[in-house]
Design a protein around this motif. Structure first.
Motif, PDB file in Angstrom:
ATOM      1  N   LYS A  46       0.830  -1.203   0.000  1.00  0.00           N
ATOM      2  CA  LYS A  46       0.000   0.000   0.000  1.00  0.00           C
ATOM      3  C   LYS A  46       0.865   1.254   0.000  1.00  0.00           C
ATOM      4  CE  LYS A  46      -4.031   1.877   0.161  1.00  0.00           C
ATOM      5  NZ  LYS A  46      -5.075   1.549  -0.800  1.00  0.00           N
TER       6      LYS A  46
ATOM      7  N   ASP B  60      -6.900  -4.005  -7.831  1.00  0.00           N
ATOM      8  CA  ASP B  60      -8.192  -3.361  -7.637  1.00  0.00           C
ATOM      9  C   ASP B  60      -8.365  -2.281  -8.697  1.00  0.00           C
ATOM     10  OD1 ASP B  60     -10.450  -2.202  -6.789  1.00  0.00           O
ATOM     11  OD2 ASP B  60      -9.670  -1.417  -4.919  1.00  0.00           O
ATOM     12  N   GLU B 111      -4.017 -14.351   1.951  1.00  0.00           N
ATOM     13  CA  GLU B 111      -3.490 -13.000   1.861  1.00  0.00           C
ATOM     14  C   GLU B 111      -4.433 -12.118   1.043  1.00  0.00           C
ATOM     15  OE1 GLU B 111       0.535 -12.853   0.260  1.00  0.00           O
ATOM     16  OE2 GLU B 111       0.009 -10.893  -0.529  1.00  0.00           O
ATOM     17  N   PHE B 115      -6.300  -8.736   2.217  1.00  0.00           N
ATOM     18  CA  PHE B 115      -5.953  -7.431   1.662  1.00  0.00           C
ATOM     19  C   PHE B 115      -7.015  -6.886   0.703  1.00  0.00           C
ATOM     20  CE2 PHE B 115      -1.170  -8.319   2.299  1.00  0.00           C
ATOM     21  CZ  PHE B 115      -1.290  -7.910   3.594  1.00  0.00           C
ATOM     22  N   PHE B 116      -7.816  -7.755   0.085  1.00  0.00           N
ATOM     23  CA  PHE B 116      -8.797  -7.275  -0.888  1.00  0.00           C
ATOM     24  C   PHE B 116     -10.230  -7.689  -0.559  1.00  0.00           C
ATOM     25  CE2 PHE B 116      -4.843  -7.220  -3.213  1.00  0.00           C
ATOM     26  CZ  PHE B 116      -4.912  -6.015  -3.871  1.00  0.00           C
ATOM     27  N   LEU B 132      -2.485  -9.445   9.538  1.00  0.00           N
ATOM     28  CA  LEU B 132      -3.052  -8.426  10.409  1.00  0.00           C
ATOM     29  C   LEU B 132      -3.700  -9.090  11.609  1.00  0.00           C
ATOM     30  CD1 LEU B 132      -4.742  -6.450   7.555  1.00  0.00           C
ATOM     31  CD2 LEU B 132      -2.639  -5.849   8.695  1.00  0.00           C
ATOM     32  N   PRO B 140      -7.204  -3.499   3.466  1.00  0.00           N
ATOM     33  CA  PRO B 140      -6.357  -2.314   3.295  1.00  0.00           C
ATOM     34  C   PRO B 140      -5.802  -2.088   1.901  1.00  0.00           C
ATOM     35  CG  PRO B 140      -5.212  -4.009   4.522  1.00  0.00           C
ATOM     36  CD  PRO B 140      -6.601  -4.485   4.379  1.00  0.00           C
ATOM     37  N   LEU B 141      -5.737  -3.084   1.047  1.00  0.00           N
ATOM     38  CA  LEU B 141      -5.150  -2.813  -0.254  1.00  0.00           C
ATOM     39  C   LEU B 141      -6.182  -2.388  -1.296  1.00  0.00           C
ATOM     40  CD1 LEU B 141      -2.349  -3.602   0.703  1.00  0.00           C
ATOM     41  CD2 LEU B 141      -2.074  -4.882  -1.371  1.00  0.00           C
ATOM     42  N   ARG B 142      -7.427  -2.258  -0.885  1.00  0.00           N
ATOM     43  CA  ARG B 142      -8.405  -1.683  -1.803  1.00  0.00           C
ATOM     44  C   ARG B 142      -8.067  -0.218  -2.029  1.00  0.00           C
ATOM     45  NH1 ARG B 142     -14.472  -3.919  -0.891  1.00  0.00           N
ATOM     46  NH2 ARG B 142     -13.967  -6.129  -0.807  1.00  0.00           N
ATOM     47  N   LYS B 143      -8.400   0.261  -3.214  1.00  0.00           N
ATOM     48  CA  LYS B 143      -7.960   1.608  -3.574  1.00  0.00           C
ATOM     49  C   LYS B 143      -8.672   2.686  -2.766  1.00  0.00           C
ATOM     50  CE  LYS B 143      -4.755   1.281  -6.607  1.00  0.00           C
ATOM     51  NZ  LYS B 143      -3.485   1.984  -6.561  1.00  0.00           N
ATOM     52  N   PHE B 145      -9.285   2.619   0.334  1.00  0.00           N
ATOM     53  CA  PHE B 145      -8.803   2.678   1.720  1.00  0.00           C
ATOM     54  C   PHE B 145      -7.673   3.699   1.794  1.00  0.00           C
ATOM     55  CE2 PHE B 145      -5.726   1.230   4.917  1.00  0.00           C
ATOM     56  CZ  PHE B 145      -6.521   1.280   6.032  1.00  0.00           C
ATOM     57  N   ASP B 146      -7.759   4.587   2.778  1.00  0.00           N
ATOM     58  CA  ASP B 146      -6.750   5.629   2.918  1.00  0.00           C
ATOM     59  C   ASP B 146      -5.867   5.322   4.127  1.00  0.00           C
ATOM     60  OD1 ASP B 146      -5.222   7.828   3.012  1.00  0.00           O
ATOM     61  OD2 ASP B 146      -6.845   9.272   3.286  1.00  0.00           O
ATOM     62  N   PRO B 147      -4.653   4.829   3.923  1.00  0.00           N
ATOM     63  CA  PRO B 147      -3.821   4.468   5.074  1.00  0.00           C
ATOM     64  C   PRO B 147      -3.418   5.665   5.911  1.00  0.00           C
ATOM     65  CG  PRO B 147      -2.576   4.298   3.051  1.00  0.00           C
ATOM     66  CD  PRO B 147      -3.982   4.571   2.655  1.00  0.00           C
ATOM     67  N   TYR B 150      -6.203   6.381   8.294  1.00  0.00           N
ATOM     68  CA  TYR B 150      -6.264   5.329   9.308  1.00  0.00           C
ATOM     69  C   TYR B 150      -5.138   5.504  10.317  1.00  0.00           C
ATOM     70  CZ  TYR B 150      -6.619   0.662  11.302  1.00  0.00           C
ATOM     71  OH  TYR B 150      -6.773  -0.389  12.159  1.00  0.00           O
TER      72      TYR B 150
ATOM     73  N   ASP C 108       2.917   6.835   6.972  1.00  0.00           N
ATOM     74  CA  ASP C 108       1.517   6.729   6.567  1.00  0.00           C
ATOM     75  C   ASP C 108       1.075   5.284   6.433  1.00  0.00           C
ATOM     76  OD1 ASP C 108       3.081   6.180   4.456  1.00  0.00           O
ATOM     77  OD2 ASP C 108       1.959   7.323   2.986  1.00  0.00           O
ATOM     78  N   TYR C 110      -0.584   1.774   7.489  1.00  0.00           N
ATOM     79  CA  TYR C 110      -1.696   1.431   8.359  1.00  0.00           C
ATOM     80  C   TYR C 110      -1.310   0.411   9.419  1.00  0.00           C
ATOM     81  CZ  TYR C 110      -1.748  -2.488   5.136  1.00  0.00           C
ATOM     82  OH  TYR C 110      -1.363  -3.548   4.380  1.00  0.00           O
TER      83      TYR C 110
END
Lengths: 369, 173, 184
Positions: A46, B60, B111, B115-116, B132, B140-143, B145-147, B150, C108, C110
């Motif tokens: 990510k 994604d 995995e 992640f997806f 996790l 979390p690896l979806r587009k 999602f804003d890390p 978070y 940044d 997560y």
């Protein structure tokens, strides 16, 4: 006897990095084992999407801590394939030298590292000290001991410093002279034999089931399945080297193959120094304008190199922008570190868990990412 | 494209009965199949010598509202890499496991679910957390999602008296 | 730390204890991140940590100093808290590199925390990504001096502000409980 639940690691001196195996044990026999990765999970895939193509150069070496150069190499190869850049001839040879020095360093660490779980710390002391000489070379070349950020898309960052090749030869000669002592100390030592000979086997038919590559695969199948031979990148098709193999994959034979590979790396380095073009450019321009604003043409590509643990690959997807759209990392030890532990540790003893990870070369940061 | 690559391409077109357009690099081909033909294709390729699954991964494509599953196979005899791709519906990402074809995919599927959020029916452990622990947001690896958001909401940052921020200025011509 | 006590308010036996403690430090061997790769050279012949009277220790219960060698994912932080609370007083924490200070290159991400001293009391930070063995040796020398002077009081701070630390831990982690991988 009663079955006991045991958490082996992550905080354990015999554990291989920040990694854990949860198991049910009967006495000291493992009945069931489950790998627990994720302690080093940083969300690389990510975070990489949020950095510029150039900015990722600082991030990628950190995926595999012990052998960072392969990351830079696959990343550079992927971008070069997508944007169709020709790398200068001299840069190919310098890249190969860096990769082989890196392989020597990690094998040195592997040879020394077997001293940890077997309790023979002399091996560790010798191995780490010898590895430091190679790190000094890296420091002279790139300015950093561990994370070099030296192989960049389009070539290498800078030309070799003065008298660097003489220094490399000096270190390599010294290493070659000392390796037989390592063999006497480690590979012929009765403690090591008692622990890893005829133990932690990897049968040949299991290799395909797990997807194990690298030394694990070659030591079991007896086939020269090395990406440097099968699918040569850089200039590996212009140097001569052998790929040591075996058909009986116990811990000791895997260590022996590691040992034999070091001589081949030294042989490659000598040929590189001989055959390398003496001068010329080392870096092709990625694009015009600001280096921060590279764009890579849309498309997807998978690139792989032979790391010390097997096929190490990046799957790079670009949508034509300034940021990568998606980068997936194939950690070379994903197979042996997860499914290998779950399926083939039961029936072994507790102390064999870390021996499996050591001789198969399980690298936890590249599994977790 | 070299001659040998052309002959490989014809070989796979005949074997799989699909059209192959793309070759991103030497000894590498992209094969697009429908999701119901994915397993069939993998079985055909495995018997053709692609005994290794290098990686099973997912992309994604949020603008198309699709997930794209990519299985990268390798044939060690020729050094050929194949990227077998298929598109899944993003709102309802259900798929069948490929562990019966490549047993090593079991952890890749875990995995991808983590992640997806792609479901793999037939894999008994696909929905167990792997990397996790106690994850409480969308995969979390979806587009979407804003890390950064978070991270800001969960992990407090050190407060600095000065904020130094890099800024891209217009290039001087 | 916010309420740093400058005045040396140790009792005599504490001063004597600190003097001897400083010369025999057991370091717990838990590599939490990248920085652990520079620990083997520091421990072995080339940089030789033992010249400072320090040695690696296998279990937390016998260890004095906990090294946080780099970034901490939330999953590791749970284990680190467990390990830290198992250690016996007095205990010290050294944070390695920029990741423990402010998240570093993973600011940044997560999965990683941004500031270690919200969750555990850190006595000493080492700058760099990653710190070189020389820097690590230097910091160990500094830690020894701090213990002798009675300035390494992170463990006291943890005891006194236990609720504050717990609150922060629960805020970021949800729970500190560790489950097994069998999902039973």
């Amino acid at each position: 006897m009663k079955e006991v639940k045991l958490f082996l690691g992550p905080q354990h001196p015999g554990m291989h990095g920040n990694y854990s195996v949860h198991m049910y044990v009967d006495g000291d026999m493992i009945n069931k084992a489950r790998p627990t990765p994720g302690f080093l999970h940083r969300g690389f895939e990510k975070v990489m999407e949020r950095r510029l193509w150039m900015g990722n150069l600082a991030l990628i070496p950190r995926i595999c801590v012990v052998e960072p150069d392969i990351n830079e190499m696959v990343y550079a190869m992927g971008i070069e394939a997508l944007s169709g850049i020709e790398v200068p001839e001299r840069a190919h040879w310098i890249r190969m030298m860096v990769l082989e020095l890196g392989r020597l360093a990690i094998h040195m660490m592997g040879l020394g590292g077997i001293g940890g779980p077997t309790g023979m710390y002399t091996a560790t002391y010798w191995g780490i000290a010898q590895r430091d000489l190679i790190l000094d070379l890296f420091e002279k070349l790139t300015g950093a001991r561990i994370y070099h950020m030296y192989i960049v898309p389009g070539g290498v960052r800078k030309d070799l410093p003065e008298n660097f090749l003489e220094d490399v030869l000096k270190v390599v000669d010294d290493l070659e002279k000392k390796l037989p002592e390592f063999e006497q100390l480690i590979l012929k030592h009765p403690i090591i034999h008692a622990r890893i000979k005829d133990n932690i086997m990897l049968p040949a038919e299991v290799v395909w089931e797990l997807g194990v590559t690298g030394i694990g695969m070659r030591s079991a199948t007896g086939v020269q399945n090395d990406l440097r031979k099968v699918k040569p990148y850089a200039r590996y098709d212009q140097v001569e080297f052998d790929v040591p193999t075996g058909t009986y994959s116990d811990g000791l034979s895997r260590m022996n193959i590691k040992y034999a590979e070091m001589f081949q790396s030294i042989r490659i380095i000598r040929q590189i120094i001989e055959k390398m073009p003496k001068s010329g450019p080392v870096r092709a321009k990625m694009s015009t304008g600001s280096a921060l604003r590279w764009t890579v043409p849309a498309g997807m590509v998978y690139t792989a190199v032979e790391s010390s643990r097997g096929e190490y690959g990046y799957f790079i997807v670009s949508d034509g922008g300034e940021y990568p759209y998606r980068i997936a990392v194939r950690g070379a030890s994903f197979a042996q570190g997860l499914l290998g532990i779950e399926k083939y540790l039961p029936g072994h003893r507790i102390d064999d868990a870390s021996l499996w990870m050591d001789t198969m070369g399980v690298c936890s940061p590249e599994i977790d990412r | 494209m070299t001659n040998s690559m052309n002959s490989y391409k014809e070989h796979f077109q005949k074997l799989l009965n699909v059209e192959i357009k793309d070759s991103p690099a030497d000894m590498q081909l992209i094969i697009d199949v429908n999701s119901d033909k994915f397993h069939q294709t993998l079985i055909a390729l495995r018997t053709d010598g692609f005994r290794q699954l290098s990686i099973l991964t997912c992309i994604d494509w949020i603008e198309l509202n699709k997930f794209q599953l990519v299985a990268i196979l390798m044939n060690w005899d020729t050094g050929m890499h194949l990227l077998v791709r298929t598109l899944l519906d993003r709102d309802n990402p259900d798929f069948h496991t490929i562990t019966s074809i490549y047993p090593g995919a079991i952890y890749y599927e875990r995995e991808i679910f983590e992640f997806f959020g792609v479901h793999f029916k037939g894999n008994p452990t696909y929905d167990k957390p792997l990397f996790l622990e106690r994850w409480d947001a969308m995969p979390p690896l979806r587009k979407d999602f804003d890390p950064q958001a978070y991270s800001d909401s969960k992990f407090p940052k050190r407060e600095h008296p000065h904020v130094f921020k890099a800024q891209v200025v217009e290039e001087i011509k | 730390m916010s309420q740093e006590i400058k005045k040396d308010d140790r009792k005599l036996w504490e001063v004597v204890g600190d003097y001897f403690r400083a010369n025999s430090i057991w370091m717990k061997w838990y590599c939490t991140g990248c920085g652990a790769i520079e620990m083997p050279p520091t421990m072995t012949s080339r940089f030789d940590m033992e010249q400072l009277g320090m040695g690696p220790m296998a279990t937390p219960r016998q260890a004095d100093v906990l090294l946080i060698t780099g970034y901490l994912s939330t999953k590791t932080l749970r284990r680190v808290i467990y390990s830290y609370e198992q250690m016996q007083d007095p205990k010290y924490i050294v944070g390695f590199g920029s990741c423990t200070l402010n998240g570093g290159i993973y600011y940044d991400s997560y999965a990683t925390i941004n500031q270690l001293d919200k969750y555990l009391p850190v006595d000493l930070y080492i700058a760099g990504c990653m710190p070189r063995p020389e820097a690590i040796m230097n910091s160990f020398g500094e830690l020894i001096e701090m213990i002798k002077r009675g300035e390494a009081k992170g463990w006291k701070h943890y005891q006194e502000n236990y609720d504050w630390y717990k609150e922060n831990q629960m805020y970021s982690l949800g729970e500190v409980m560790i489950h097994d991988e069998f999902h039973e």
